[in-house]
Design an enzyme around this catalytic site. Structure first.
Site, PDB file in Angstrom:
ATOM      1  N   CYS B 198       2.038   8.755   1.479  1.00 41.81           N
ATOM      2  CA  CYS B 198       3.166   8.621   2.474  1.00 41.81           C
ATOM      3  C   CYS B 198       2.413   7.712   3.783  1.00 41.81           C
ATOM      4  O   CYS B 198       2.797   6.953   4.448  1.00 41.81           O
ATOM      5  CB  CYS B 198       3.342   9.717   2.981  1.00 41.81           C
ATOM      6  N   HIS B 202       3.261   4.947   6.459  1.00 41.45           N
ATOM      7  CA  HIS B 202       3.685   5.254   7.653  1.00 41.45           C
ATOM      8  C   HIS B 202       2.346   5.378   8.610  1.00 41.45           C
ATOM      9  O   HIS B 202       2.818   5.867   9.966  1.00 41.45           O
ATOM     10  CB  HIS B 202       4.535   6.569   7.606  1.00 41.45           C
ATOM     11  N   ARG B 241      15.465  11.337   0.831  1.00 39.98           N
ATOM     12  CA  ARG B 241      14.622  10.211   1.360  1.00 39.98           C
ATOM     13  C   ARG B 241      13.271  10.400   0.577  1.00 39.98           C
ATOM     14  O   ARG B 241      12.362   9.415   0.214  1.00 39.98           O
ATOM     15  CB  ARG B 241      14.521  10.124   2.684  1.00 39.98           C
ATOM     16  N   CYS B 245      11.275   7.804  -1.655  1.00 38.55           N
ATOM     17  CA  CYS B 245      10.066   7.078  -1.400  1.00 38.55           C
ATOM     18  C   CYS B 245       9.182   7.337  -2.544  1.00 38.55           C
ATOM     19  O   CYS B 245       8.323   6.421  -2.962  1.00 38.55           O
ATOM     20  CB  CYS B 245       9.354   7.948  -0.190  1.00 38.55           C
TER      21      CYS B 245
END
Lengths: 124, 284
Positions: B198, B202, B241, B245
């Site tokens: 992740c 991000h 989501r 992802c």
């Protein structure tokens, strides 16, 4: 200067790679031929060969599941292997199963590595 | 020779004092320190972005996208589903009770405290979980936790917290800390054939382009959920989501209401503490 002498000097200076000694050349050619034969044998494909390959692939994928890190291409390769086997194309099925096993092994290696590697990414 | 002597002396000092550097894994879980480091990183990385604006994701860090978004928000694409969510929320169950009876303050203005840790069950409880628990308590079937009525009801409840600041707590309970740490580990761990975590997107690539998109910073990432995604054409939950992802990095996703996604939501929402609730939101 003879051609062989020019070559010797260029090899010594590192400008070109040394030519392979004949024994080594034979070995390389021999291995190449052996691999070619093995590939041909694999391409022929047998039910037994496929059974062994899919068993190994599914065992590896099960192991990947235990590490909570399975990859979608592994699942797709397994599915395609089963489909090829159902169509009696054991050469293709075996190849796909071997591909699936390789992917599963990579996902296991990733999970094992990340057990500690993730710490280095933490914001501090 | 002097260098050798100095090096030997330094090693001897380390051995005597036990001052060897601590490994990265050592130490007790410290969510408060994590929160400060996390938020400071983004404040430093995006010095021109006001703190509260991080809840707007890619629109906070890209002028072009922001201009488009402002146009879109003249008629928010989630409005109809939000209205449906309000209706569903206010509709009584067969037993005469309603969602409001399951929550403090009748379920109005409470979303900023979710997820929370339930000491009785030892589990992280998301708002979506709480909505389904309410249904089960009142004799109704569980809803799909990804989209549809669940996303609509959650969107309405979140909208009543609009502007309130996230206030997720992590009690000094080993089970709560373990859940928080599991979420943190998941966030930073690479997975899938593309070998992305992740954080790869991000944190390390926040604000950068990924094809036609701008990657949202992790700070504020969950503040606008549930969201209307153009790619979905409807409103969806955070669990939806997460599934998407994971699939995008070619990892087999978990169930949207799995424990690991709950832990991830717990970690990420805690990282948003102090930011205003802005959901429901819209994203490309």
């Amino acid at each position: 200067m003879k051609g062989s002498e020019i070559m010797r000097r260029r090899v010594a200076s590192g400008a070109v790679a040394a030519p392979l000694p004949s024994a080594l050349l034979c070995l390389v050619l021999g291995l190449g031929l052996a691999c070619g034969f093995a590939g041909a044998a694999r391409a022929a494909g047998t039910q037994a060969g496929y059974d062994a390959a899919i068993k190994a692939a599914e065992a590896a994928e099960h192991q990947a599941g235990l590490t909570h890190d399975q990859w979608t291409p592994t699942v797709e390769a397994l599915k395609a292997a089963h489909a090829a086997a159902a169509a009696k194309d054991f050469a293709k099925a075996t190849e796909l199963a071997q591909h699936a096993e390789a992917l599963a092994q990579l996902s296991i290696a990733q999970a094992q590595s990340e057990q500690t590697a993730w710490h280095s990414a933490v914001l501090r | 020779m002097r260098r050798v002597i100095a090096a030997v002396a330094a090693l001897a000092m380390l051995a005597l004092t036990g001052a060897a550097p601590a490994p990265a894994t050592a130490g007790k879980s410290n969510p408060a320190a994590d929160l400060k480091a996390f938020q400071d990183y983004f404040k430093t990385s995006f010095p021109k972005v006001p703190f509260d604006d991080f809840v707007n994701g890619p629109y906070a860090v890209n002028k072009g996208m922001r201009a488009q978004w402002e146009q879109i928000m003249q008629f928010p694409p989630y409005d109809f589903e939000l209205a449906d969510g309000k209706k569903l929320f206010e509709t009584k169950f067969a037993n005469g009770k309603s969602y409001g009876d399951c929550f403090p303050d009748k379920g109005i203005g409470i979303a900023q405290t979710y997820p929370h840790f339930d000491a009785k069950t030892g589990q992280v409880v998301t708002l979506v979980d709480a909505i389904n628990a309410c249904r089960v308590t009142n004799g109704e079937a569980k809803l799909d936790v990804s989209k549809g009525p669940m996303a609509e009801i959650a969107a309405y409840m979140v909208s009543t917290s609009h502007g309130k600041r996230f206030d997720v707590t992590i009690p000094d309970d080993p089970r709560a800390l373990a859940a928080y740490e599991a979420g943190k580990q998941f966030f930073y761990s690479r997975r899938g054939q593309l070998n992305f975590s992740c954080a790869s997107c991000h944190v390390q690539s926040a604000g950068k382009r990924l094809r036609g998109d701008i990657i949202a910073p992790a700070l504020g990432l969950v503040a606008a959920f549930p969201i209307y995604r153009d790619a979905w054409g409807n409103i969806g939950t955070l669990g939806r989501r997460f599934v998407e992802c994971n699939a995008q990095v070619r990892a087999v996703a978990f169930k949207p209401d799995s424990t690991i996604y709950h832990d991830l939501e717990y970690f990420l929402t805690y990282m948003d503490n102090g930011l205003p609730v802005t959901g429901p939101g819209t994203r490309p």
